[in-house]
Design a protein around this motif. Sequence first.
Motif, PDB file in Angstrom:
ATOM      1  N   GLU A   5     -30.175   0.746  39.492  1.00 55.50           N
ATOM      2  CA  GLU A   5     -31.626   0.222  38.983  1.00 55.50           C
ATOM      3  C   GLU A   5     -31.430  -1.105  38.774  1.00 55.50           C
ATOM      4  N   ASN A   6     -32.494  -1.593  39.302  1.00 51.03           N
ATOM      5  CA  ASN A   6     -32.755  -3.031  38.629  1.00 51.03           C
ATOM      6  C   ASN A   6     -31.926  -3.982  38.900  1.00 51.03           C
ATOM      7  N   LEU A   7     -31.144  -4.212  39.856  1.00 55.01           N
ATOM      8  CA  LEU A   7     -30.246  -4.915  39.949  1.00 55.01           C
ATOM      9  C   LEU A   7     -30.219  -6.586  39.992  1.00 55.01           C
ATOM     10  N   THR A   8     -31.388  -6.467  40.333  1.00 53.96           N
ATOM     11  CA  THR A   8     -32.357  -8.223  40.695  1.00 53.96           C
ATOM     12  C   THR A   8     -32.011  -8.163  38.899  1.00 53.96           C
ATOM     13  N   GLN A   9     -32.786  -7.657  38.303  1.00 49.94           N
ATOM     14  CA  GLN A   9     -33.414  -8.138  36.478  1.00 49.94           C
ATOM     15  C   GLN A   9     -31.563  -7.875  36.356  1.00 49.94           C
ATOM     16  N   TRP A  10     -30.422  -7.451  36.354  1.00 52.25           N
ATOM     17  CA  TRP A  10     -29.318  -7.291  35.865  1.00 52.25           C
ATOM     18  C   TRP A  10     -28.638  -8.647  36.103  1.00 52.25           C
ATOM     19  N   SER A  11     -28.553  -9.025  37.473  1.00 46.04           N
ATOM     20  CA  SER A  11     -28.391 -10.622  38.273  1.00 46.04           C
ATOM     21  C   SER A  11     -28.351 -11.464  37.169  1.00 46.04           C
ATOM     22  N   ASP A  12     -30.051 -11.686  37.263  1.00 47.72           N
ATOM     23  CA  ASP A  12     -30.822 -12.384  36.022  1.00 47.72           C
ATOM     24  C   ASP A  12     -30.377 -12.494  35.106  1.00 47.72           C
ATOM     25  N   GLU A  13     -30.619 -11.713  34.325  1.00 47.68           N
ATOM     26  CA  GLU A  13     -29.661 -10.985  33.172  1.00 47.68           C
ATOM     27  C   GLU A  13     -28.994 -11.933  32.536  1.00 47.68           C
ATOM     28  N   PHE A  14     -27.476 -11.190  33.361  1.00 42.39           N
ATOM     29  CA  PHE A  14     -26.604 -11.736  33.518  1.00 42.39           C
ATOM     30  C   PHE A  14     -25.629 -13.454  34.020  1.00 42.39           C
ATOM     31  N   GLU A  15     -26.598 -13.829  34.550  1.00 48.35           N
ATOM     32  CA  GLU A  15     -26.437 -15.032  34.819  1.00 48.35           C
ATOM     33  C   GLU A  15     -26.879 -16.176  33.817  1.00 48.35           C
ATOM     34  N   GLY A  16     -27.763 -16.050  33.226  1.00 48.21           N
ATOM     35  CA  GLY A  16     -28.732 -16.726  31.852  1.00 48.21           C
ATOM     36  C   GLY A  16     -28.439 -16.340  30.875  1.00 48.21           C
ATOM     37  N   ASN A  17     -27.022 -15.054  30.203  1.00 47.10           N
ATOM     38  CA  ASN A  17     -26.485 -14.974  29.042  1.00 47.10           C
ATOM     39  C   ASN A  17     -25.388 -14.562  29.307  1.00 47.10           C
ATOM     40  N   TRP A  18     -24.033 -13.950  29.859  1.00 48.61           N
ATOM     41  CA  TRP A  18     -22.885 -13.746  29.662  1.00 48.61           C
ATOM     42  C   TRP A  18     -21.990 -14.989  30.648  1.00 48.61           C
ATOM     43  N   LEU A  19     -22.914 -15.041  31.672  1.00 42.60           N
ATOM     44  CA  LEU A  19     -22.074 -15.925  32.934  1.00 42.60           C
ATOM     45  C   LEU A  19     -22.371 -17.322  32.294  1.00 42.60           C
ATOM     46  N   LYS A  20     -23.499 -17.609  31.650  1.00 39.23           N
ATOM     47  CA  LYS A  20     -23.872 -18.920  31.808  1.00 39.23           C
ATOM     48  C   LYS A  20     -22.953 -19.223  30.533  1.00 39.23           C
ATOM     49  N   HIS A  21     -22.715 -18.455  29.130  1.00 38.68           N
ATOM     50  CA  HIS A  21     -22.354 -18.461  28.132  1.00 38.68           C
ATOM     51  C   HIS A  21     -20.771 -18.950  28.939  1.00 38.68           C
ATOM     52  N   TYR A  22     -19.952 -17.900  29.480  1.00 38.57           N
ATOM     53  CA  TYR A  22     -18.756 -18.118  30.046  1.00 38.57           C
ATOM     54  C   TYR A  22     -18.579 -19.426  30.710  1.00 38.57           C
ATOM     55  N   GLN A  23     -19.658 -19.752  31.604  1.00 37.15           N
ATOM     56  CA  GLN A  23     -19.052 -20.867  32.591  1.00 37.15           C
ATOM     57  C   GLN A  23     -18.818 -22.050  31.132  1.00 37.15           C
ATOM     58  N   GLU A  24     -19.803 -21.402  30.380  1.00 32.60           N
ATOM     59  CA  GLU A  24     -20.035 -23.383  29.246  1.00 32.60           C
ATOM     60  C   GLU A  24     -18.789 -23.185  28.578  1.00 32.60           C
ATOM     61  N   THR A  25     -18.017 -22.516  28.120  1.00 30.57           N
ATOM     62  CA  THR A  25     -16.904 -21.993  27.025  1.00 30.57           C
ATOM     63  C   THR A  25     -15.743 -22.250  27.299  1.00 30.57           C
ATOM     64  N   GLY A  26     -15.834 -20.779  28.176  1.00 29.91           N
ATOM     65  CA  GLY A  26     -14.243 -20.337  28.892  1.00 29.91           C
ATOM     66  C   GLY A  26     -13.888 -18.666  28.075  1.00 29.91           C
ATOM     67  N   GLU A  27     -15.524 -18.398  27.618  1.00 32.18           N
ATOM     68  CA  GLU A  27     -15.088 -17.464  26.572  1.00 32.18           C
ATOM     69  C   GLU A  27     -16.020 -16.305  27.019  1.00 32.18           C
ATOM     70  N   THR A  28     -15.609 -15.171  26.969  1.00 34.77           N
ATOM     71  CA  THR A  28     -16.553 -14.003  27.141  1.00 34.77           C
ATOM     72  C   THR A  28     -16.842 -13.007  25.655  1.00 34.77           C
ATOM     73  N   LEU A  29     -18.340 -13.258  26.087  1.00 39.07           N
ATOM     74  CA  LEU A  29     -18.939 -12.969  24.791  1.00 39.07           C
ATOM     75  C   LEU A  29     -20.572 -11.447  24.764  1.00 39.07           C
ATOM     76  N   TRP A  30     -19.073 -10.310  24.617  1.00 42.00           N
ATOM     77  CA  TRP A  30     -19.182  -9.664  24.693  1.00 42.00           C
ATOM     78  C   TRP A  30     -21.060  -8.584  24.514  1.00 42.00           C
ATOM     79  N   LYS A  31     -21.611  -9.377  22.660  1.00 43.31           N
ATOM     80  CA  LYS A  31     -22.756  -9.159  22.826  1.00 43.31           C
ATOM     81  C   LYS A  31     -23.881  -9.188  22.906  1.00 43.31           C
ATOM     82  N   ILE A  32     -23.214 -10.459  24.060  1.00 41.78           N
ATOM     83  CA  ILE A  32     -24.506 -11.093  24.880  1.00 41.78           C
ATOM     84  C   ILE A  32     -24.467 -10.719  26.451  1.00 41.78           C
ATOM     85  N   TYR A  33     -23.510  -9.180  26.288  1.00 34.09           N
ATOM     86  CA  TYR A  33     -23.854  -8.856  28.142  1.00 34.09           C
ATOM     87  C   TYR A  33     -24.417  -7.799  28.570  1.00 34.09           C
ATOM     88  N   ASN A  34     -24.546  -7.323  29.143  1.00 34.31           N
ATOM     89  CA  ASN A  34     -25.621  -7.007  29.494  1.00 34.31           C
ATOM     90  C   ASN A  34     -24.958  -5.470  30.863  1.00 34.31           C
TER      91      ASN A  34
END
Lengths: 173, 81
Positions: A5-34
């Motif tokens: 449910e709400n895959l579009t919203q999930w995608s926006d949050e993922f790209e703006g948080n976890w994925l953005k952080h990973y792409q910038e740092t190479g770190e998987t930061l699970w506390k910001i994973y949705n």
Amino acid sequence: MEIVENLTQWSDEFEGNWLKHYQETGETLWKIYNRARNETAPGLPGIDLSQSRLLLISTAGGYVAGEQQPFTAADLLGDYTVRTFPVDIPLAQLAYAHDHYDHTAVTNDPQVLLPLNHLQEMVVEGEFGSLYPEVISFHGYQPDVRRIVNELIPTVLGMVDKGKIDGALLVPA
Amino acid sequence: MQSVGLLARALEMAGVATTLTSWNPVIRLAKPPRATLTRLNRGATLGEPHNNIQQRRVLAATLALLAQDAPLDIVHLDETP
């Protein structure tokens, strides 16, 4: 009913948080994973186990050693491919490519994750009808829900003859 | 972990009844149709190595859910390492 449910919203949050952080740092930061969240579940009527053919699905990263390509366990964005192997394969022929759980138990006793012998015994004992001849195996580290929905799930659904399956048992690692 | 719950939903929507077992409470977020939840360890979802009685007990309880109409609330099993 949707898989997510709400895959579009999930995608926006993922790209703006976890994925953005990973792409910038190479770190998987699970506390910001949705994680994907659903409010309602689909549901079919119960089945008569004594007459049912069951499919086993494992996320342990199991593959046939020396014959199949291992999963890319080191990929921090996940591996969304699928392997199959016969349900009566000797457990000693399997290896596990998955960097996100301790392999001590499965190496000691594969049935902690892949209960092939137990399930065959249960068929003989009449606890359910039969086993689907192939096991579905994948690598359960898959942070991108879009790829689960658009790659993994269609692949699995396309690999099995759903008309010959009454039920599925899923065993995560 | 969430892939299992989402795949279970997809299979159920495609006409295949599903059940699963997990040690991880986050499985509930995906809302799978049928599931058992234990306190076993990551990497040993069905029980301790070579504890065939425990492994069979977890399997039997999880498979038994297939006989029930879904969706079901998650069933907690008193299984520990």
